[in-house]
Every structure is written in structure tokens, then in C-alpha cells.
Design an enzyme around this catalytic site. Structure first.
Site, short mmCIF file in Angstrom:
data_model
loop_
_atom_site.label_atom_id
_atom_site.label_comp_id
_atom_site.label_asym_id
_atom_site.label_seq_id
_atom_site.Cartn_x
_atom_site.Cartn_y
_atom_site.Cartn_z
N ARG A 194 0.81 -1.22 0.00
CA ARG A 194 0.00 0.00 0.00
C ARG A 194 0.85 1.28 0.00
NH1 ARG A 194 -4.62 -1.97 -1.80
NH2 ARG A 194 -5.51 0.09 -1.38
N LEU A 434 3.20 10.11 -22.16
CA LEU A 434 4.43 9.35 -22.44
C LEU A 434 4.53 8.06 -21.61
CD1 LEU A 434 6.68 12.50 -22.41
CD2 LEU A 434 5.74 11.32 -24.42
S1 MYA Z 1 1.04 3.98 -14.90
C1 MYA Z 1 2.49 3.00 -14.60
C2 MYA Z 1 2.42 2.29 -13.29
N1 MYA Z 1 3.65 1.62 -12.98
C3 MYA Z 1 3.91 0.33 -13.19
O1 MYA Z 1 3.06 -0.42 -13.68
C4 MYA Z 1 5.31 -0.14 -12.85
C5 MYA Z 1 5.34 -1.51 -12.22
N2 MYA Z 1 4.46 -1.56 -11.07
C6 MYA Z 1 4.71 -0.94 -9.88
O2 MYA Z 1 5.70 -0.26 -9.69
C7 MYA Z 1 3.65 -1.12 -8.79
O3 MYA Z 1 2.89 -2.28 -9.05
C8 MYA Z 1 2.72 0.11 -8.66
C9 MYA Z 1 1.62 -0.21 -7.62
C10 MYA Z 1 3.51 1.31 -8.14
C11 MYA Z 1 2.03 0.44 -9.98
N3 MYA Z 1 -2.17 3.62 -11.15
O4 MYA Z 1 1.22 -0.04 -3.21
P1 MYA Z 1 0.16 -1.03 -3.56
C12 MYA Z 1 -3.54 0.89 -7.03
C13 MYA Z 1 -2.95 3.97 -10.11
O5 MYA Z 1 -0.10 -2.11 -2.56
P2 MYA Z 1 1.87 -1.96 -5.70
C14 MYA Z 1 1.44 5.51 -14.18
O6 MYA Z 1 2.56 5.79 -13.86
C15 MYA Z 1 -4.31 -0.40 -6.85
O7 MYA Z 1 -5.47 -0.39 -7.63
N4 MYA Z 1 -3.23 3.14 -9.08
O8 MYA Z 1 0.43 -1.68 -5.01
C16 MYA Z 1 0.29 6.48 -13.95
C17 MYA Z 1 -4.57 -0.38 -5.36
O9 MYA Z 1 -5.62 0.54 -5.05
P3 MYA Z 1 -7.10 -0.02 -4.80
C18 MYA Z 1 -2.67 1.92 -9.13
O10 MYA Z 1 1.63 -2.96 -6.75
C19 MYA Z 1 0.03 6.54 -12.47
C20 MYA Z 1 -3.28 0.24 -4.81
O11 MYA Z 1 -2.67 0.96 -5.92
C21 MYA Z 1 -1.86 1.51 -10.17
O12 MYA Z 1 2.92 -2.23 -4.71
C22 MYA Z 1 -1.21 7.31 -12.11
C23 MYA Z 1 -2.31 -0.84 -4.35
O13 MYA Z 1 -1.19 -0.21 -3.84
C24 MYA Z 1 -1.63 2.40 -11.22
N5 MYA Z 1 -0.87 2.10 -12.28
O14 MYA Z 1 2.21 -0.56 -6.42
C25 MYA Z 1 -1.43 7.37 -10.62
N6 MYA Z 1 -1.44 0.24 -9.92
O15 MYA Z 1 -7.02 -0.91 -3.58
C26 MYA Z 1 -2.73 8.04 -10.22
C27 MYA Z 1 -2.00 -0.12 -8.77
O16 MYA Z 1 -7.98 1.17 -4.60
C28 MYA Z 1 -2.64 9.55 -10.33
N7 MYA Z 1 -2.75 0.88 -8.27
O17 MYA Z 1 -7.48 -0.81 -6.03
C29 MYA Z 1 -3.90 10.20 -9.82
C30 MYA Z 1 -3.85 11.71 -9.93
C31 MYA Z 1 -2.97 12.35 -8.86
C32 MYA Z 1 -2.82 13.85 -8.99
C33 MYA Z 1 -4.12 14.63 -8.73
C34 MYA Z 1 -3.91 16.17 -8.78
C35 MYA Z 1 -5.14 16.88 -8.64
#
Ligand code: MYA
Length: 434
Positions: A194, A434
Site C-alpha cells: 500500500r 508518455l
Molecule cells: S502507470 C504505470 C504504473 N507503474 C507500473 O506499472 C510499474 C510496475 N508496477 C509498480 O511499480 C507497482 O505495481 C505500482 C503499484 C507502483 C504500480 N495507477 O502499493 P500497492 C492501485 C494507479 O499495494 P503496488 C502511471 O505511472 C491499486 O489499484 N493506481 O500496489 C500512472 C490499489 O488501489 P485499490 C494503481 O503494486 C500513475 C493500490 O494501488 C496503479 O505495490 C497514475 C495498491 O497499492 C496504477 N498504475 O504498487 C497514478 N497500480 O485498492 C494516479 C495499482 O484502490 C494519479 N494501483 O485498487 C492520480 C492523480 C494524482 C494527482 C491529482 C492532482 C489533482
């Protein structure tokens, strides 16, 4: 075929073609498409403990047309934005990554090279170059504070990363500065703890501190709730290598030599006046692009500074070409791609797949098909192995004809704090992230 995510993640971000080195036939993907639909509908039924708390379109509201389109939450007074960073587990600390520093940029590069998006079968991983990262993270008016890392307190090792950059994005007729969020990455050894939700909350807080209240992002995974779901298509330029490394397969009843012949391209471009974009072209390209992007429901609102940053050629990062009429010297057409190699995991002979990604293309006089064929020729001359394109904007009009094959991953587009009533068709999107 392999993963389809030469964008992030098997999650649709690091794309692989899903069939063979044959140009696609209509039925090729039926079973995969069905399987994916089942998968995606399962994730629609899934609990999202974090995302259910966020101002994003919620799955339970799908189809409820009484909800208004637009911002979900109003901005809060800046004085009410949390002033201190969110708490991390006690072993870790926040760091703001100075991407200008060669040392920090190398740390970010290494984290992503070893831990960022892979295709579904873990055969390829995105390998964004340092120059690319500097380009992607320093557009006009960028905020250093939006380049966020997490380090282990004791060793100072960088173990997680997330970024935002500001961009004016138009949805229908409203242009609003949003954050484009990208490069979310948690070290493989720290997954499923998380950490990602804390990172997303922290980047949100820092975006709010700049009085910006919306964001755009793409991901290969299904989250609440995509505004559109797109597909990557792949055009083989070096079919032998793509087959050797498992990116594509030899089609049924195809030999290697027939396949090589199928994808052969002319030695040189055919359009008179086709040339590389130069700095002096920035005003004309900006006009051309602004005119063109108007027709899409979601698109960036580029000014000359944006065009200079995002589209003026930068070696091994972004390439742009245009058509200058030999008679009138008017700039009539434009095309561009960015360079995003992938590491090839565990292949004896090759370690890098050189991929070009279609970026922004505009045709007014030269047919788009001919323009894109010329870009393919240039990409081949420049030694790219594959040319990738999403089915957004007018891309569908050339994909099949120019022998692109569909990938097996999908790329979902999202907006944060903005509700859209009905999902958009890929062809209604004019935005490339990107
Ligand atoms: S997309 C590229 C994402 N990166 C990768 O795929 C690289 C390889 N994977 C990893 O590094 C990890 O698996 C990541 C998750 C870091 C992706 N976008 O920490 P956790 C949710 C959003 O236990 P981990 C890109 O860069 C997941 O549904 N949320 O999980 C755009 C769950 O939440 P919920 C994601 O696997 C990013 C929670 O995270 C994503 O260790 C945009 C689990 O957390 C994802 N790609 O880490 C981000 N993957 O329980 C959002 C998983 O609710 C930006 N999760 O389902 C939002 C806008 C913010 C700014 C707002 C301004 C106003």
C-alpha cells in the site's frame, strides 16, 4: 502474442502484438478480446479500497446520467491544503528528485530500468533513457516539487517514484491546467504494501499546493474509471529480430523470408518537401497542430513554448517531420514519434528493443496514409525495430493498411477530479501521454 504494453505495464502499457507477424485479420483477436472483457468486468466488480475514496468516476455510478459532467470536488482554499507530507512507514523518507543532477537522474533511471512496466509475460520492460526522463519531466513551467521519490532512511536507496508535470488540457470546450501523472514505480521488493496510495496522495497534495485540482494519467490496469480504453498497434520494421526475441510470432503458413518481404519498406520517403522539423518551424507547426487538435474531445492546448519543448527534435527522444510545400513553402503536414526502448529480459542475443511511438500527426494536404508510410520509412532508416501507435485520433485510418498488428494490452485513460458522462471512443482522444 506477448504483452501489449510497450507502454507501461502489462497492464497495457508495455505492448506486444497479440498474434503473429502477419498483418491482422478481423478475427485474430476475438478470444483475447473476450478474455480481456471478462477480466475487465471482474475488475469493475472488485473493491478498490483506495480509489473508492478518491474524486474519480466510481464504477457504481457507471450509466448514471443524472450526475453532471465536470469537476467532482470544488477547489479548497490553499490555506486548507495539508502543509506537511503524508506519513510513510518509518523506514522510509520522502525526497524531491532533482532530475538536473546527473547522480539523481541515474538513480531514477536505474529504479525504472529494473522495476517499471513489463508486458504480461515479463519478456520486456520499459527502458526510458535519462535524456527522455529529463525531457518528460521539465516542460515549460514544471515544478521540481512534483518529482517525488521515496528513499530507505538508513541506506538512502531510492525505492519508489512518482511524477507530475503541468499541462493545459482541454475537455470539450474548457481548457484547464492539469497535472499529467506518470512514472509511478515501487521497487519490486516493496510491492503490495500500500505504498502506491500514499505516493498518489502526496503528489496530489503537492499539485493542490500549486492551485491545480485535476490530473490526467494512463495505465494498463483497470481502475475507477477509464474515460477511454485504447489499444496499441505494432508495425514490424525488423521482423526477424522481433520474432527472435518473442515480440512477434511467425504467422501461419509464413516463412521468415516471406515475412521479411512483407514488411519491407522503400529506401527513401516519397512526399516532396518532407523534411525534419527545425526551430524556425515552431510558429507554423503550432498553428497546424492547434487547428487539428480542436476536433478531439480531450486534447492538449499547446502554445509555441509547448511545441518547442514537446516537438522540436531532440536526439534519441523525439523526432518530428513536416511537409513544406515546394511551391508555396507553406507547412501543410506534420508527424512525430518518441523513442522508448524496452529491455529484452533473458534473451541470449539481444538486450534492447528499439521502439518508436507515434506521437502527434497532422495531415491537411498529404494523405495521412502516405505521411505515416514516410514516417515508417524514416524510422526504418533510423534503425528502429518496431513502430507503435495507439488507435486514437485518426490513427485507425492507416493502421491496417500500413500492416500494423493489434497488441494484446490495453491502455486506459483517466482523469482525476473530473467526471465524463459517457466513455469516449479512442478516436475522440487527441492526447498522448508518455
Ligand atoms: S502507470 C504505470 C504504473 N507503474 C507500473 O506499472 C510499474 C510496475 N508496477 C509498480 O511499480 C507497482 O505495481 C505500482 C503499484 C507502483 C504500480 N495507477 O502499493 P500497492 C492501485 C494507479 O499495494 P503496488 C502511471 O505511472 C491499486 O489499484 N493506481 O500496489 C500512472 C490499489 O488501489 P485499490 C494503481 O503494486 C500513475 C493500490 O494501488 C496503479 O505495490 C497514475 C495498491 O497499492 C496504477 N498504475 O504498487 C497514478 N497500480 O485498492 C494516479 C495499482 O484502490 C494519479 N494501483 O485498487 C492520480 C492523480 C494524482 C494527482 C491529482 C492532482 C489533482
Amino acid at each position: 502474442m506477448v504483452g501489449s504494453d510497450l507502454t507501461p505495464g502489462s497492464n497495457g502499457e508495455n505492448p506486444k502484438p497479440n498474434t503473429d507477424a502477419n498483418p491482422p485479420s478481423e478475427n485474430d483477436t476475438t478470444i483475447e478480446t473476450l478474455a480481456r472483457k471478462v477480466q475487465d468486468s471482474l475488475s469493475v466488480g472488485k473493491k478498490h479500497k483506495f480509489w473508492e475514496t478518491q474524486p474519480v468516476g466510481q464504477f457504481k455510478d457507471l450509466g448514471d446520467t443524472s450526475l453532471p459532467e465536470g469537476p467532482i470536488e470544488p477547489p479548497t482554499p490553499l490555506s486548507e491544503v495539508k502543509q506537511e507530507p503524508y506519513n510513510l512507514p518509518s523506514m522510509y523518507e520522502w525526497t524531491t528528485c532533482d532530475i538536473d543532477s546527473e547522480e539523481t537522474c541515474a538513480e531514477v533511471y536505474n529504479l525504472l530500468t529494473n522495476n517499471y512496466v513489463e508486458d504480461d509475460e515479463n519478456m520486456f520492460r520499459f527502458n526510458y533513457s535519462k535524456e527522455f526522463l529529463r525531457w518528460a519531466l521539465r516542460p515549460p513551467s514544471y515544478f521540481k516539487s512534483w518529482h517525488i521519490g521515496v528513499r530507505v532512511k538508513v541506506s538512502k536507496k531510492l525505492v519508489a517514484f512518482i511524477t507530475g508535470v503541468p499541462a493545459r488540457i482541454r475537455v470539450r470546450d474548457e481548457v484547464v491546467t492539469k497535472a499529467e501523472i506518470n512514472f509511478l514505480c515501487v521497487h519490486k521488493k516493496l510491492r503490495s504494501k500500500r505504498l502506491a496510495p500514499v505516493m498518489i496522495k502526496e503528489v496530489t497534495r503537492r499539485v493542490h499546493l500549486e492551485n491545480i485540482w485535476q490530473a490526467a494519467y494512463t495505465a494498463g490496469v483497470v481502475l475507477p474509471t477509464p474515460i477511454s480504453t485504447c489499444q496499441y498497434w505494432h508495425r514490424s520494421l525488423n521482423p526477424k529480430k522481433l520474432i527472435d526475441v518473442g515480440f512477434s510470432r511467425l504467422g501461419a503458413r509464413m516463412t521468415m523470408s516471406r515475412t521479411i518481404k512483407l514488411y519491407k519498406l522503400p529506401e527513401s520517403t516519397v512526399t516532396p518537401g518532407f523534411r525534419k522539423m527545425e526551430r524556425r518551424d515552431v510558429p507554423a507547426v503550432t498553428r497546424l497542430l492547434r487547428d487539428y487538435l480542436r476536433q478531439f474531445i480531450v486534447a492538449p492546448d499547446f502554445d509555441e513554448d509547448d511545441v518547442e519543448h514537446w516537438l522540436l527534435p531532440t536526439a534519441n527522444v523525439v523526432d518530428s517531420f513536416l511537409v513544406e510545400s515546394p511551391e508555396t513553402h507553406e507547412i501543410t503536414d506534420f508527424c512525430s514519434f518518441y523513442t522508448l526502448p524496452s529491455s529484452i529480459l533473458g534473451n541470449q542475443n539481444y538486450s534492447i528493443l528499439k521502439a518508436a511511438y507515434s506521437y502527434y500527426n497532422v495531415s491537411t494536404k498529404t494523405p495521412l496514409l502516405q505521411l505515416m508510410n514516410d514516417v515508417l520509412i524514416v524510422a526504418k532508416q533510423m534503425d528502429y525495430d518496431v513502430f507503435n501507435a495507439l488507435d486514437i485520433m485518426h490513427n485507425e485510418s492507416f493502421l491496417k493498411e500500413l500492416k500494423f498488428g493489434p497488441g494484446d494490452g490495453q491502455l486506459h485513460y483517466y482523469l482525476y477530479n473530473y467526471r465524463i458522462k459517457h466513455a469516449l471512443k479512442p478516436s475522440e482522444l487527441g492526447l498522448v501521454l508518455l
